[in-house]
Design an enzyme around this catalytic site. Structure first.
Site, short mmCIF file in Angstrom:
data_model
loop_
_atom_site.label_atom_id
_atom_site.label_comp_id
_atom_site.label_asym_id
_atom_site.label_seq_id
_atom_site.Cartn_x
_atom_site.Cartn_y
_atom_site.Cartn_z
N LEU A 198 1.10 4.97 -0.01
CA LEU A 198 0.45 6.28 0.21
C LEU A 198 1.48 7.33 0.65
O LEU A 198 1.56 8.40 0.06
CB LEU A 198 -0.65 6.12 1.27
CG LEU A 198 -1.39 7.39 1.69
CD1 LEU A 198 -2.17 7.98 0.52
CD2 LEU A 198 -2.35 7.11 2.85
N ILE A 208 7.33 2.29 2.52
CA ILE A 208 6.28 1.38 2.06
C ILE A 208 6.62 -0.06 2.43
O ILE A 208 7.55 -0.66 1.89
CB ILE A 208 6.06 1.53 0.53
CG1 ILE A 208 5.81 3.01 0.17
CG2 ILE A 208 4.89 0.64 0.07
CD1 ILE A 208 4.70 3.71 0.94
N GLN A 261 11.90 -5.11 32.08
CA GLN A 261 12.20 -4.84 33.50
C GLN A 261 12.18 -6.14 34.31
O GLN A 261 13.05 -6.38 35.15
CB GLN A 261 11.15 -3.86 34.05
CG GLN A 261 11.49 -3.30 35.40
CD GLN A 261 12.69 -2.36 35.34
OE1 GLN A 261 12.99 -1.81 34.29
NE2 GLN A 261 13.40 -2.23 36.45
N GLU A 283 0.28 3.51 10.22
CA GLU A 283 -1.19 3.57 9.97
C GLU A 283 -1.83 4.68 10.81
O GLU A 283 -2.91 4.53 11.36
CB GLU A 283 -1.84 2.21 10.25
CG GLU A 283 -1.27 1.14 9.34
CD GLU A 283 -2.29 0.25 8.71
OE1 GLU A 283 -3.49 0.55 8.78
OE2 GLU A 283 -1.86 -0.77 8.15
N GLY A 284 -1.14 5.81 10.87
CA GLY A 284 -1.59 6.94 11.67
C GLY A 284 -0.96 6.87 13.05
O GLY A 284 -1.13 5.89 13.77
N PHE A 329 0.87 -1.18 0.00
CA PHE A 329 0.00 0.00 0.00
C PHE A 329 0.90 1.23 0.00
O PHE A 329 1.62 1.47 0.98
CB PHE A 329 -0.87 -0.06 1.26
CG PHE A 329 -1.75 1.13 1.51
CD1 PHE A 329 -2.99 1.23 0.89
CD2 PHE A 329 -1.39 2.11 2.43
CE1 PHE A 329 -3.84 2.31 1.16
CE2 PHE A 329 -2.23 3.19 2.70
CZ PHE A 329 -3.46 3.28 2.07
N GLY A 343 3.34 12.61 5.48
CA GLY A 343 3.07 11.44 6.33
C GLY A 343 1.68 11.56 6.92
O GLY A 343 0.69 11.14 6.31
N SER A 344 1.58 12.19 8.09
CA SER A 344 0.26 12.41 8.70
C SER A 344 -0.61 13.26 7.79
O SER A 344 -1.82 13.04 7.68
CB SER A 344 0.41 13.11 10.05
OG SER A 344 1.26 12.40 10.90
C1 LIG Z 1 8.13 0.84 9.50
C2 LIG Z 1 7.13 1.69 8.80
C3 LIG Z 1 6.25 1.11 7.90
C4 LIG Z 1 5.34 1.90 7.20
N1 LIG Z 1 4.52 1.32 6.26
C5 LIG Z 1 3.78 2.13 5.45
C6 LIG Z 1 3.07 1.56 4.33
O1 LIG Z 1 3.07 0.35 4.10
N2 LIG Z 1 2.40 2.41 3.51
C7 LIG Z 1 2.37 3.76 3.71
O2 LIG Z 1 1.75 4.46 2.92
N3 LIG Z 1 3.00 4.31 4.78
C8 LIG Z 1 3.72 3.53 5.65
N4 LIG Z 1 4.40 4.08 6.71
C9 LIG Z 1 4.31 5.51 6.95
C10 LIG Z 1 3.62 5.86 8.26
O3 LIG Z 1 2.25 5.64 8.17
C11 LIG Z 1 3.99 7.31 8.59
O4 LIG Z 1 5.36 7.30 8.98
C12 LIG Z 1 3.13 7.88 9.70
O5 LIG Z 1 1.82 8.07 9.25
C13 LIG Z 1 3.67 9.21 10.23
O6 LIG Z 1 4.06 10.06 9.19
P1 LIG Z 1 5.51 10.75 9.29
O7 LIG Z 1 6.48 9.67 9.57
O8 LIG Z 1 5.71 11.57 8.08
O9 LIG Z 1 5.42 11.69 10.56
P2 LIG Z 1 4.86 13.19 10.61
O10 LIG Z 1 3.53 13.27 9.98
O11 LIG Z 1 5.92 14.10 10.09
O12 LIG Z 1 4.70 13.40 12.17
C14 LIG Z 1 5.76 13.83 13.04
C15 LIG Z 1 5.16 13.98 14.44
O13 LIG Z 1 4.17 15.02 14.42
C16 LIG Z 1 2.94 14.51 14.93
N5 LIG Z 1 1.84 15.19 14.25
C17 LIG Z 1 1.67 15.35 12.90
N6 LIG Z 1 0.53 16.02 12.67
C18 LIG Z 1 -0.03 16.28 13.87
C19 LIG Z 1 -1.23 16.96 14.29
N7 LIG Z 1 -2.08 17.50 13.41
N8 LIG Z 1 -1.48 17.04 15.63
C20 LIG Z 1 -0.61 16.51 16.53
N9 LIG Z 1 0.52 15.87 16.20
C21 LIG Z 1 0.81 15.75 14.88
C22 LIG Z 1 2.98 13.03 14.62
O14 LIG Z 1 2.08 12.30 15.45
C23 LIG Z 1 4.44 12.72 14.92
O15 LIG Z 1 4.63 12.55 16.29
C24 LIG Z 1 5.29 3.30 7.44
C25 LIG Z 1 6.17 3.87 8.36
C26 LIG Z 1 7.09 3.10 9.03
C27 LIG Z 1 8.05 3.75 9.99
#
Ligand SMILES: Cc1cc2nc3c(=O)[nH]c(=O)nc-3n(C[C@H](O)[C@H](O)[C@H](O)COP(=O)(O)OP(=O)(O)OC[C@H]3O[C@@H](n4cnc5c(N)ncnc54)[C@H](O)[C@@H]3O)c2cc1C
Length: 398
Positions: A124, A156, A337, A364-365, A122, A130-131
């Protein structure tokens, strides 16, 4: 809404537990160390018909209910979180097809995915999105009977081993991510596609997390899922369902850590007594067991809502993922622990479980995003007026 566990659920749990204890748990440390995708265990799950649980029977699946799918993931994750990602991501990648695909698209791809002949991922997330999913930049430009995809994806899962991808790209950049994004099915042998990099990670180390690049990747228009502009909606509908698998994964990791801590403390002796006989230790074990059970029951309650198509399903799946992820982190930390110094070394599985648990609070969020989803529905339910949208509250993966 109530739910009941049936004899079928118990039988499935027993079957998967036996398989996991015999064939998967003994491989977990080596998978973690080598950071190599466990192709042998993918084959094992395929042979046991455990990769087709979310697919309809007419397309070769076993169409199990969502509680059964949770039990499967839970029991695999109890032994090895990396292996539990094989059915989790097979469902995550397939959901856009199952939700928005035509009958022809479903018939074209589901049998090979249900049998495990093909893996799907998947796609995305992007490096800068990210978020904030709607700030995606990848483009899909219509050219005759095709679309031409350009851009890149980051993080991904299984992106470097999959045969098929569900990919989200902007068909109307001017309309923005919410209204201008579309979903596509892309076969990974299409010219212009590459997976140039796999991340080095803290946990789930045998599960490849890949960067994907698309350089003039030509995809037939027949591979578009839903209408142009429906990509954001399809991605969100997918995540509303799929994040329940992460709740089940977290429950399984927490259960594995609780079981390991109980077994160790029942053997280890200090001050002339078994460590498990100290009341302070028993209370920690009681907290670990009861919190894991609470997360499990919330996961099943949410699963029943998914199957019922309940309108408040996202509230429940986000709540289950939030609670189970935090509990998995707490329980695995407590397990380390309870093993003392032995908890910190790789001879015992709990340090791996603690590293694996962390990802359940992120992907996944993130947990913050789950709280946004829950709060939004809470406010809606209570009739509290929404404030005007601002960046960060409108686009988040919800
Ligand atoms: C091992 C792994 C596997 C993954 N697999 C997939 C996959 O198969 N497919 C896919 O599409 N994605 C995948 N992801 C992506 C994953 O879903 C994103 O990393 C995740 O959604 C967070 O996005 P980001 O890393 O860009 O963090 P950011 O969005 O940059 O967030 C940074 C920090 O800010 C916080 N934050 C952001 N916006 C807000 C808000 N509005 N209010 C409060 N806090 C906020 C976040 O919670 C976080 O603590 C994967 C990630 C990892 C690490």
């Amino acid at each position: 809404m109530t739910y009941l566990l049936t004899r079928d659920h118990d039988e499935l749990r027993a079957l998967v537990r036996e398989l996991a204890e015999e064939k998967i748990a003994p491989r977990a440390a080596q998978i973690d160390q080598s950071a190599e995708f466990p192709w042998d265990l993918k084959e094992l799950l395929a042979q046991q018909d455990l990769l087709g649980t979310c697919f309809p029977e007419q397309h070769g699946g076993t169409a199990l209910d969502t509680i059964s799918q949770s039990i499967l993931v839970e029991e695999l994750a109890r032994a090895d979180a990396t292996t539990s990602l094989i059915p989790i991501v097979q469902k995550l990648g397939a959901l856009p097809i199952l939700i928005a695909g035509t009958d022809e698209q479903k018939a074209r791809y589901s049998p090979r995915l249900a049998s495990g002949e093909w893996l799907v991922a998947f796609a995305l997330t992007e490096a800068a999105a990210g978020s904030d999913v709607a700030s995606n930049r990848m483009s899909a430009v219509r050219d005759g009977d095709d679309y031409v995809l350009n851009g890149s994806k980051r993080f991904i899962t299984h992106g470097s081993v999959a045969n098929l991808l569900t990919v989200f790209a902007l068909t109307d950049p001017a309309a923005g991510g919410r209204k201008g994004m579309s979903a596509f099915v892309v076969e990974t042998d299409t010219p212009g596609f590459a997976a140039p990099r796999v991340e080095h990670k803290m946990g789930i180390r045998g599960s490849p997390t890949a960067e994907l690049t698309f350089d003039d990747v030509r995809v037939p228009a027949a591979n578009r899922l839903g209408n142009e502009g429906e990509g954001f909606k399809i991605a969100m509908a997918t995540l509303d369902r799929s994040r329940l698998s992460i709740a089940a994964q977290a429950v399984g990791i927490a259960q594995g850590a609780t079981d390991a801590a109980l077994a160790y403390t029942a053997e280890r002796r200090q001050f002339g007594e078994r460590v498990v006989d100290f009341q302070g230790v028993q209370w920690m074990l009681a907290d670990m067991a009861s919190q894991t059970e609470a997360a499990r029951q919330l996961t099943y309650a949410a699963a029943a809502r998914v199957d019922a198509g309940a309108s408040d399903m996202p509230y429940w799946t986000s709540s289950a993922k939030l609670v189970a992820g935090d509990i998995a982190m707490r329980v695995t930390t407590d397990a380390v622990q309870l093993l003392g110094g032995y908890g910190y070394i790789s001879e015992y599985p709990v340090e791996r479980m603690m590293r694996d648990a962390k990802i359940t609070q992120l992907y996944e969020g993130t947990q913050q995003i789950q709280r946004m989803i829950i709060a939004r529905q809470l406010l809606e339910r209570a009739g509290v007026q929404k404030r005007p949208p601002h960046a960060g509250s409108t686009n988040a993966r919800q």
